[in-house]
Scaffold this active site. Structure first.
Site, PDB file in Angstrom:
ATOM      1  N   ASP A 185       1.173  -1.260   0.012  1.00 56.57           N
ATOM      2  CA  ASP A 185      -0.181  -0.210  -0.377  1.00 56.57           C
ATOM      3  C   ASP A 185       0.885   1.652  -0.272  1.00 56.57           C
ATOM      4  OD1 ASP A 185      -2.277   1.091   0.819  1.00 56.57           O
ATOM      5  OD2 ASP A 185      -1.762   2.009   2.459  1.00 56.57           O
ATOM      6  N   HIS A 229      -6.917   9.824  -2.436  1.00 55.03           N
ATOM      7  CA  HIS A 229      -6.414   9.712  -0.845  1.00 55.03           C
ATOM      8  C   HIS A 229      -7.598  10.468  -0.288  1.00 55.03           C
ATOM      9  CE1 HIS A 229      -1.704   9.173   1.302  1.00 55.03           C
ATOM     10  NE2 HIS A 229      -3.482   8.697   1.858  1.00 55.03           N
TER      11      HIS A 229
HETATM   12  N1  LIG Z   1      -5.295   6.364   3.081  1.00 57.47           N
HETATM   13  C1  LIG Z   1      -4.632   7.080   4.165  1.00 57.47           C
HETATM   14  O1  LIG Z   1      -4.984   7.987   4.675  1.00 57.47           O
HETATM   15  C2  LIG Z   1      -3.672   6.615   5.210  1.00 57.47           C
HETATM   16  C3  LIG Z   1      -3.673   6.888   6.298  1.00 57.47           C
HETATM   17  C4  LIG Z   1      -2.439   6.531   7.331  1.00 57.47           C
HETATM   18  C5  LIG Z   1      -1.627   4.976   6.785  1.00 57.47           C
HETATM   19  N2  LIG Z   1      -2.889   4.685   5.965  1.00 57.47           N
HETATM   20  C6  LIG Z   1      -2.064   3.240   5.307  1.00 57.47           C
HETATM   21  O2  LIG Z   1      -1.790   2.109   6.848  1.00 57.47           O
HETATM   22  C7  LIG Z   1      -0.602   1.771   6.558  1.00 57.47           C
HETATM   23  C8  LIG Z   1      -0.930   1.309   8.745  1.00 57.47           C
HETATM   24  O3  LIG Z   1      -1.060   2.835   9.419  1.00 57.47           O
HETATM   25  P1  LIG Z   1      -0.153   3.336   9.995  1.00 57.47           P
HETATM   26  O4  LIG Z   1       1.110   3.338   8.998  1.00 57.47           O
HETATM   27  O5  LIG Z   1      -0.596   4.356  10.230  1.00 57.47           O
HETATM   28  O6  LIG Z   1       0.156   2.365  11.830  1.00 57.47           O
HETATM   29  P2  LIG Z   1      -0.092   0.770  12.118  1.00 57.47           P
HETATM   30  O7  LIG Z   1       0.317  -0.081  10.895  1.00 57.47           O
HETATM   31  O8  LIG Z   1      -0.797   0.872  13.016  1.00 57.47           O
HETATM   32  O9  LIG Z   1       1.456   1.081  13.284  1.00 57.47           O
HETATM   33  C9  LIG Z   1       2.571   1.299  12.474  1.00 57.47           C
HETATM   34  C10 LIG Z   1       3.726   1.029  14.317  1.00 57.47           C
HETATM   35  O10 LIG Z   1       3.550   0.157  14.835  1.00 57.47           O
HETATM   36  C11 LIG Z   1       4.642  -0.094  15.096  1.00 57.47           C
HETATM   37  N3  LIG Z   1       4.148  -1.826  15.144  1.00 57.47           N
HETATM   38  C12 LIG Z   1       4.505  -2.951  13.654  1.00 57.47           C
HETATM   39  N4  LIG Z   1       3.845  -3.617  13.745  1.00 57.47           N
HETATM   40  C13 LIG Z   1       4.323  -3.972  15.446  1.00 57.47           C
HETATM   41  C14 LIG Z   1       4.521  -4.446  16.256  1.00 57.47           C
HETATM   42  N5  LIG Z   1       4.081  -6.595  15.779  1.00 57.47           N
HETATM   43  N6  LIG Z   1       4.442  -5.364  17.500  1.00 57.47           N
HETATM   44  C15 LIG Z   1       4.686  -3.373  17.745  1.00 57.47           C
HETATM   45  N7  LIG Z   1       4.849  -2.159  17.237  1.00 57.47           N
HETATM   46  C16 LIG Z   1       4.261  -2.568  15.816  1.00 57.47           C
HETATM   47  C17 LIG Z   1       5.720   0.182  13.429  1.00 57.47           C
HETATM   48  O11 LIG Z   1       7.195   0.521  14.042  1.00 57.47           O
HETATM   49  P3  LIG Z   1       7.862  -0.546  13.530  1.00 57.47           P
HETATM   50  O12 LIG Z   1       7.926   0.400  11.934  1.00 57.47           O
HETATM   51  O13 LIG Z   1       9.480   0.902  14.043  1.00 57.47           O
HETATM   52  O14 LIG Z   1       8.223  -1.176  13.317  1.00 57.47           O
HETATM   53  C18 LIG Z   1       5.433   1.089  13.762  1.00 57.47           C
HETATM   54  O15 LIG Z   1       5.552   2.942  14.709  1.00 57.47           O
HETATM   55  C19 LIG Z   1       0.340   3.489   6.548  1.00 57.47           C
HETATM   56  O16 LIG Z   1       1.712   2.720   6.299  1.00 57.47           O
HETATM   57  C20 LIG Z   1      -0.370   3.198   5.234  1.00 57.47           C
HETATM   58  O17 LIG Z   1      -0.123   2.182   3.980  1.00 57.47           O
HETATM   59  C21 LIG Z   1      -3.472   5.573   4.926  1.00 57.47           C
END
Ligand SMILES: NC(=O)c1ccc[n+]([C@@H]2O[C@H](COP(=O)([O-])OP(=O)(O)OC[C@H]3O[C@@H](n4cnc5c(N)ncnc54)[C@H](OP(=O)(O)O)[C@@H]3O)[C@@H](O)[C@H]2O)c1
Length: 273
Positions: free
Chosen positions: A48, A111
């Protein structure tokens, strides 16, 4: 069989891997290419990205370098929420494709319904224009599926009233304690798949004692509980991690939360909203 090899079917019949790999906050460069390559090596087949994330080039390079065929990887990208014209969207799509280095995209999303600098503004008319551009690209076979992100019920109704092709996906902020039931219900009714972004509450959800407690009974981590919750709610989680061991952990979700556990998670306070 790992859940990485299981699929949801979109309303146009296209299959989408049940767990996606989130790439936000991993910026273009050799490190990003290596991280994405590792995710692919570990079995992720759904990446993504977005124009906003500044990493489309690295996503493309990682796929190119991997020994997995392009057709076996599902790529999502998104048109910036600040682009609200038909022509602007077509141009943005070409830029995205140049950066990725491929000739078709699996899923392209608007988006957001409003630009970041004007969240409260009304862009109903403009969103129809952007959607018309996505429909054109879809009909031409440049994109296998089209959808939206951060669309509220009002925004979806507006689109459904004017769209020739209904969206296949709505990607929203969704995690334990933040489930946006009105949006999810509307999507279910119209056969629009909900993708759960920030399914770990950007990592902040994981300190909640309930997740640890429930995890212990299944011998899994709080992160695995949070991701399994999304799946059992019928949504497709998009966890992001740059840590290789967590890539494995986030894909090992072959356990089932009981109705009682789901209820306890439903009732969690929503201070992260
Ligand atoms: N459409 C939109 O507007 C929008 C907005 C936000 C996000 N997104 C998409 O959704 C994806 C995920 O959301 P997000 O990046 O906001 O947050 P998330 O996936 O909820 O959380 C990511 C955080 O959690 C940590 N983490 C991941 N796996 C873990 C585990 N097993 N144990 C402990 N900590 C863990 C990561 O650390 P490390 O990386 O340091 O391991 C990072 O700090 C984004 O990357 C993006 O592709 C879309």
């Amino acid at each position: 069989m790992s859940l990485l090899n299981e699929y949801f079917k979109l309303n146009n019949g296209v299959r989408i891997p049940k767990i996606g790999y989130g790439t936000w906050q991993i910026f273009d460069g050799p490190d990003a290419v290596e991280i994405f390559e590792t995710a692919i090596k570990k079995g992720y087949r759904h990446l993504d990205t977005a124009a906003l994330y500044d990493n489309e080039e690295s996503v493309g390079k990682a796929i190119e370098k991997s020994d997995v065929d392009r057709e076996d990887i599902f790529i999502t990208s998104k048109v910036l929420s600040s682009i609200k014209t038909y022509e602007g969207t077509l141009e943005a799509f070409e830029t995205t494709m140049e950066k990725l280095g491929f000739d078709y995209l699996d899923l392209y999303l608007i988006h957001g319904p409003t630009p970041m600098h004007d969240r409260e503004g009304n862009y109903d008319k403009e969103n129809i224009e952007v959607w018309r551009a996505l429909e054109k690209l879809y009909k031409e076979g440049r994109i296998r599926a089209i959808g939206i992100s951060n669309f509220r019920v009002h925004d979806m109704k507006n689109l459904m009233e004017h769209a020739e092709i209904k969206p296949m996906v709505n990607q929203i902020r969704f995690f334990v304690g933040n489930t946006k039931d009105d949006i999810v219900e509307y999507c279910k009714k119209h056969d629009i798949l909900v993708e759960a972004y920030s399914p770990l509450g950007v990592g902040r959800l994981l300190d909640k004692p309930v997740l640890t407690e429930i995890g212990k009974t299944h011998n899994v981590t709080p992160a695995q509980v949070a991701l399994r919750y999304c799946l059992q709610k019928g949504t497709l989680p998009l966890p992001k991690t740059k840590t290789p061991s967590r890539m494995d952990e986030n894909a090992r979700l072959e356990f089932t939360l009981t109705d009682d556990e789901m209820k306890r998670l439903d009732d969690i306070d929503d201070d992260l909203r």
